[in-house]
Design an enzyme around this catalytic site. Sequence first.
Site, PDB file in Angstrom:
ATOM      1  N   GLU A   1       4.382-119.451  -7.857  1.00  9.57           N
ATOM      2  CA  GLU A   1       5.343-120.558  -7.651  1.00  9.57           C
ATOM      3  C   GLU A   1       4.625-121.870  -7.316  1.00  9.57           C
ATOM      4  OE1 GLU A   1       5.727-117.885  -5.316  1.00  9.57           O
ATOM      5  OE2 GLU A   1       6.906-116.674  -6.682  1.00  9.57           O
TER       6      GLU A   1
ATOM      7  N   GLU B   1       7.803-109.290 -12.921  1.00  6.16           N
ATOM      8  CA  GLU B   1       8.737-108.902 -11.853  1.00  6.16           C
ATOM      9  C   GLU B   1      10.204-108.982 -12.307  1.00  6.16           C
ATOM     10  OE1 GLU B   1       7.291-111.660  -8.977  1.00  6.16           O
ATOM     11  OE2 GLU B   1       8.670-113.245  -9.552  1.00  6.16           O
TER      12      GLU B   1
HETATM   13  C1  NOJ Z   1       7.337-114.000  -5.584  1.00  6.60           C
HETATM   14  C2  NOJ Z   1       6.048-113.643  -6.255  1.00  6.60           C
HETATM   15  O1  NOJ Z   1       6.045-114.036  -7.605  1.00  6.60           O
HETATM   16  C3  NOJ Z   1       5.864-112.162  -6.144  1.00  6.60           C
HETATM   17  O2  NOJ Z   1       4.721-111.767  -6.867  1.00  6.60           O
HETATM   18  C4  NOJ Z   1       5.776-111.772  -4.702  1.00  6.60           C
HETATM   19  O3  NOJ Z   1       5.715-110.377  -4.617  1.00  6.60           O
HETATM   20  C5  NOJ Z   1       6.993-112.269  -3.927  1.00  6.60           C
HETATM   21  N1  NOJ Z   1       7.242-113.630  -4.194  1.00  6.60           N
HETATM   22  C6  NOJ Z   1       6.816-112.088  -2.416  1.00  6.60           C
HETATM   23  O4  NOJ Z   1       5.766-112.882  -1.973  1.00  6.60           O
END
Ligand code: NOJ
Length: 682
Positions: A462, A486
Amino acid sequence: MIMKTFLLITVFSLITLHQSSLSQTTTFSVSSPSGIHTVEFALKDQVPFYTVRRHDTELIAWSRMGFELQGEEDLSEDFRIASHSQSEFDETWTQLWGEKKHIRNNYNELALELEETGKKERRLKIIFRAYDDGIGFRYEFPEQPNLREFKILDELTEFNLTGNHTTWWIGAYQWNRFEYLTEETDLAVVDTVHTPFTMRTTDGLYMSIHEAALVDYSTMTLEKTDGYSLKANLMPWHDGIRVHAKAPSVTPWRTIQIADKPGDLITSYLILNLNDPNKIEDTSWIEPAKYVGIWWEMHLDKSTWGPGPNHGATTENTKRYIDFAAEHGFDHVLVEGWNVGWDENWFESGAVFSFTEPMEDFDLEGMAQYALDNGVRLMGHHENSATIEHYEAQVEDGFRLYHDLGIRAVKTGYVGHGQEIFWTDEDGNKNFEWHHGQHMVRHHQYIVELAAEYNIMLNVHEGVKDTGLRRTWPNLMTREVARGQEYNAWGDDGGNPPNHVLYLPFTRNMAGPFDYTPGIVDLLFEDYRPDNRVNHTLAKELALYVVIYSPLHMAADLPENYEKHPVPLRFIKDVPVDWYDTRVLNADIGKLVTIVRKDRNSRDWYLGSITDEQPRDFTVSLDFLDEGINYIAEIYRDTEDAHWDTHPYGYERVEMEVTNHDELRIMLAPGGGQAIRFRAEN
Ligand code: NOJ
């Protein structure tokens, strides 16, 4: 052997004159080394304009340049040319790690110094670099008495395109930052978009507009004004100022990569070439690597980030991952949910996090040592939910702690309020900033330089989009800043459709490495999230290691799933993350791409080929393989009945002897792929 030549020739005579409709206009031009691309610059009625063409095809029609400032006259008109020069540059430099070891930086430059004709005589420099793979230009604000600290209200740079091109993009100013599926539309319906903004022109050429070396400036988005015209739209501060600037300084480069074939966009290194060389002296601690980690299990809801009966980051579970990494040769073990704060509402505010205190059931020091004893390292995790004041107050202690424990890579995360970053100014006012404005660009620069001091490689989630800064700061390994794996675990829109990864090499990856986190072998994860799945075949998942470049690649699935799938695990273990060379064998944006890369540390080559929902059947020449070497092709391919929807596990591993005189037939299932290791035998 590194070839290095440097040529700097200043020529003061390459001026052409022509009559414009408005007044007599002096036009300056510079062409790329082969002459294929030409940029022209002119003051039209004392206003700066540029145009770009490939051979005789106009790609950017006359487009305005300059700045609107707050509280003083704009820096956009009433100019005269104070000086101009041309130079040539040709150097081959060595990338510390990357898609290609030796990169040629060969351009012709045109530098113009403009001076206002009015009383203030403020000066603005514009530098154009013409390459055979595109154009870069930037503004420079030289040191001068009448321009010291100033506020940019608008950058007036236009990109006036010449037809209703087919374009690939994600929208800017969206709440979920860069995490969107790629849109494919006519230019006419584009609104305001992020870069890289890639297009196929009505003449069949390929172009991508982006920026290079984004430092202490605001991210450029592109706004469609009228017709086929785009204009720079810089992400503003909370008060509408786009950039707080001072002289002397430079803007990022505005880049236009241009190619006949889409694959040539992938192998254009123009963005890296426009960044400064490496600033880190001792780079011995910077190493491309593969990692596993306590990560996917939280996304599957198998375990939790926060404490409780299903806490993922326990000492025992971490030990299990370290043992797995040690057995299979993975370099790092990421541990998310290790620190105090995850039981709070961290999505709301990262002020809950400690970056030095582990949770009670996690023995940080013990696990860091256990990892080292087993030839592995922990990978740190700093989720800060974009609460950066809180993070900045602790980050140095956090990096120091990790450094002292032998940890060399940290994944950072800036989830939370969509695009909004909150901070408090000197008067105690709470302000919000966009995720990608100058405020955050400054923050990320601070973090990368601090990380370098503590010998820490970064994997930023992010964050701000990549603009090639990895050349200058090679500890800035990889980023997410896109829609990654994800979404397959929990995306309520069904996850990433089969064609999602078919756009990435031509859009997101044009900016730089992407921590997509491939390697899911339990594609349906029915035990955890039966309503979600990975929307392609197993062989395609393997091919992503070659197609999507990242110097830190994850083997994202759970150890127990790899134990059940030893054959794909073999490819994931073998595939390198640092390459000597990269070539694109075929490419059709959003549909098909086949990339081959040569390992930097052996004579092996690897191939990754992926398709959208359409099956493919084609033949490639293996003439990229080294002459005189016999290879065993270890092929991981879709079976005849494989299908992303109905039979995603249909794959087979076959071996065959090949040389560079052979051809290879490749068949891809719908939503399928193929991954090959060409193992050198002699
Ligand atoms: C968003 C991230 O893209 C992901 O990889 C991570 O596991 C979560 N945030 C928690 O930090």
